[in-house]
Design a protein around this motif. Sequence first.
Motif, PDB file in Angstrom:
ATOM      1  N   GLU A  18       0.875  -1.229   0.189  1.00 24.99           N
ATOM      2  CA  GLU A  18      -0.239   0.005   0.009  1.00 24.99           C
ATOM      3  C   GLU A  18       0.708   1.266  -0.142  1.00 24.99           C
ATOM      4  N   THR A  19       1.940   1.163   0.766  1.00 26.56           N
ATOM      5  CA  THR A  19       2.695   2.546   0.758  1.00 26.56           C
ATOM      6  C   THR A  19       3.489   2.627  -0.545  1.00 26.56           C
ATOM      7  N   VAL A  20       4.112   1.571  -1.085  1.00 24.19           N
ATOM      8  CA  VAL A  20       4.688   1.897  -2.473  1.00 24.19           C
ATOM      9  C   VAL A  20       3.493   2.284  -3.503  1.00 24.19           C
ATOM     10  N   SER A  21       2.505   1.605  -3.306  1.00 23.65           N
ATOM     11  CA  SER A  21       1.569   2.134  -4.563  1.00 23.65           C
ATOM     12  C   SER A  21       0.906   3.485  -4.353  1.00 23.65           C
ATOM     13  N   LYS A  22       0.838   3.857  -3.110  1.00 25.91           N
ATOM     14  CA  LYS A  22       0.416   5.400  -2.901  1.00 25.91           C
ATOM     15  C   LYS A  22       1.173   6.152  -3.241  1.00 25.91           C
ATOM     16  N   ALA A  23       2.789   5.837  -2.938  1.00 26.21           N
ATOM     17  CA  ALA A  23       3.830   6.770  -3.340  1.00 26.21           C
ATOM     18  C   ALA A  23       3.887   7.071  -4.879  1.00 26.21           C
ATOM     19  N   VAL A  24       3.915   5.958  -5.525  1.00 26.34           N
ATOM     20  CA  VAL A  24       4.062   5.972  -6.953  1.00 26.34           C
ATOM     21  C   VAL A  24       2.891   6.634  -7.307  1.00 26.34           C
ATOM     22  N   SER A  25       1.583   6.268  -7.111  1.00 25.46           N
ATOM     23  CA  SER A  25       0.308   6.875  -7.731  1.00 25.46           C
ATOM     24  C   SER A  25       0.520   8.416  -7.208  1.00 25.46           C
ATOM     25  N   SER A  26       0.821   8.917  -6.381  1.00 25.68           N
ATOM     26  CA  SER A  26       1.076  10.333  -6.044  1.00 25.68           C
ATOM     27  C   SER A  26       1.792  11.231  -7.337  1.00 25.68           C
ATOM     28  N   LEU A  27       2.496  10.630  -8.128  1.00 26.84           N
ATOM     29  CA  LEU A  27       3.289  11.328  -8.967  1.00 26.84           C
ATOM     30  C   LEU A  27       2.155  11.655 -10.411  1.00 26.84           C
ATOM     31  N   ASN A  28       2.551  12.861 -10.632  1.00 30.58           N
ATOM     32  CA  ASN A  28       1.939  13.375 -12.092  1.00 30.58           C
ATOM     33  C   ASN A  28       2.211  12.472 -13.206  1.00 30.58           C
ATOM     34  N   GLY A  29       1.296  12.144 -13.837  1.00 31.45           N
ATOM     35  CA  GLY A  29       1.438  11.200 -15.095  1.00 31.45           C
ATOM     36  C   GLY A  29       1.495   9.480 -14.852  1.00 31.45           C
ATOM     37  N   VAL A  30       1.399   9.280 -13.625  1.00 30.27           N
ATOM     38  CA  VAL A  30       1.242   8.068 -13.378  1.00 30.27           C
ATOM     39  C   VAL A  30      -0.276   7.407 -13.439  1.00 30.27           C
ATOM     40  N   ASN A  31      -0.415   6.426 -14.517  1.00 33.65           N
ATOM     41  CA  ASN A  31      -1.707   6.066 -14.655  1.00 33.65           C
ATOM     42  C   ASN A  31      -2.194   4.945 -14.045  1.00 33.65           C
ATOM     43  N   LYS A  32      -1.326   3.998 -13.749  1.00 27.19           N
ATOM     44  CA  LYS A  32      -1.678   2.552 -13.153  1.00 27.19           C
ATOM     45  C   LYS A  32      -0.358   2.071 -12.446  1.00 27.19           C
ATOM     46  N   VAL A  33      -0.502   1.357 -11.143  1.00 31.59           N
ATOM     47  CA  VAL A  33       0.410   1.132 -10.394  1.00 31.59           C
ATOM     48  C   VAL A  33      -0.123  -0.286 -10.097  1.00 31.59           C
ATOM     49  N   ASP A  34       0.824  -1.271 -10.172  1.00 33.06           N
ATOM     50  CA  ASP A  34       0.410  -2.814 -10.079  1.00 33.06           C
ATOM     51  C   ASP A  34       1.669  -3.221  -9.102  1.00 33.06           C
ATOM     52  N   VAL A  35       1.463  -3.376  -7.594  1.00 35.54           N
ATOM     53  CA  VAL A  35       2.704  -3.906  -7.086  1.00 35.54           C
ATOM     54  C   VAL A  35       2.147  -5.313  -6.447  1.00 35.54           C
ATOM     55  N   SER A  36       3.302  -6.135  -6.704  1.00 33.15           N
ATOM     56  CA  SER A  36       3.088  -7.621  -6.285  1.00 33.15           C
ATOM     57  C   SER A  36       4.294  -7.818  -5.194  1.00 33.15           C
ATOM     58  N   LEU A  37       3.626  -8.031  -4.187  1.00 35.90           N
ATOM     59  CA  LEU A  37       4.522  -8.618  -3.023  1.00 35.90           C
ATOM     60  C   LEU A  37       5.382  -9.974  -3.270  1.00 35.90           C
ATOM     61  N   GLU A  38       4.684 -10.815  -3.848  1.00 33.35           N
ATOM     62  CA  GLU A  38       5.082 -12.183  -4.235  1.00 33.35           C
ATOM     63  C   GLU A  38       6.246 -12.225  -4.854  1.00 33.35           C
ATOM     64  N   GLN A  39       6.100 -11.308  -6.140  1.00 35.47           N
ATOM     65  CA  GLN A  39       7.278 -11.141  -7.196  1.00 35.47           C
ATOM     66  C   GLN A  39       8.255 -10.179  -6.854  1.00 35.47           C
ATOM     67  N   GLU A  55      12.191   9.593 -11.463  1.00 33.32           N
ATOM     68  CA  GLU A  55      11.450  10.119 -10.355  1.00 33.32           C
ATOM     69  C   GLU A  55      10.737   9.058  -9.571  1.00 33.32           C
ATOM     70  N   ILE A  56      10.162   7.840 -10.510  1.00 37.13           N
ATOM     71  CA  ILE A  56       9.384   7.056 -10.138  1.00 37.13           C
ATOM     72  C   ILE A  56      10.195   6.077  -8.969  1.00 37.13           C
ATOM     73  N   LYS A  57      11.631   5.863  -9.406  1.00 36.22           N
ATOM     74  CA  LYS A  57      12.379   5.144  -8.646  1.00 36.22           C
ATOM     75  C   LYS A  57      12.581   5.622  -7.554  1.00 36.22           C
ATOM     76  N   ALA A  58      13.027   7.130  -7.573  1.00 35.72           N
ATOM     77  CA  ALA A  58      13.227   8.122  -6.442  1.00 35.72           C
ATOM     78  C   ALA A  58      12.103   8.164  -5.298  1.00 35.72           C
ATOM     79  N   LYS A  59      10.821   8.066  -5.743  1.00 34.29           N
ATOM     80  CA  LYS A  59       9.709   7.962  -4.866  1.00 34.29           C
ATOM     81  C   LYS A  59       9.766   6.762  -4.190  1.00 34.29           C
ATOM     82  N   ILE A  60      10.077   5.565  -4.746  1.00 32.52           N
ATOM     83  CA  ILE A  60      10.008   4.282  -4.113  1.00 32.52           C
ATOM     84  C   ILE A  60      11.136   4.227  -3.089  1.00 32.52           C
TER      85      ILE A  60
END
Length: 70
Positions: A18-39, A55-60
């Motif tokens: 949830e933390t990673v998803s929210k962080a990446v989703s907060s960036l302008n231009g990000v349309n979809k985020v799919d985070v897989s804990l297992e993978q 910028e996406i990497k830095a946010k993570i």
Amino acid sequence: MSQATLQVTGMTCGHCVETVSKAVSSLNGVNKVDVSLEQKEVKVDFDEGQTALTEIKAKIVDAGYEVGSG
């Protein structure tokens, strides 16, 4: 539209996802985020005209996780 799959280490639970998803989703231009804990990966659909992959990497990283070279 661009798509990237990033290897992310340090995620151990649903809260991490949830933390990673929210962080990446907060960036302008990000349309979809799919985070897989297992993978241990994050798939992102984004507009390179509004945000860069670096910028996406830095946010993570700012959220407390490590991004692999994948």
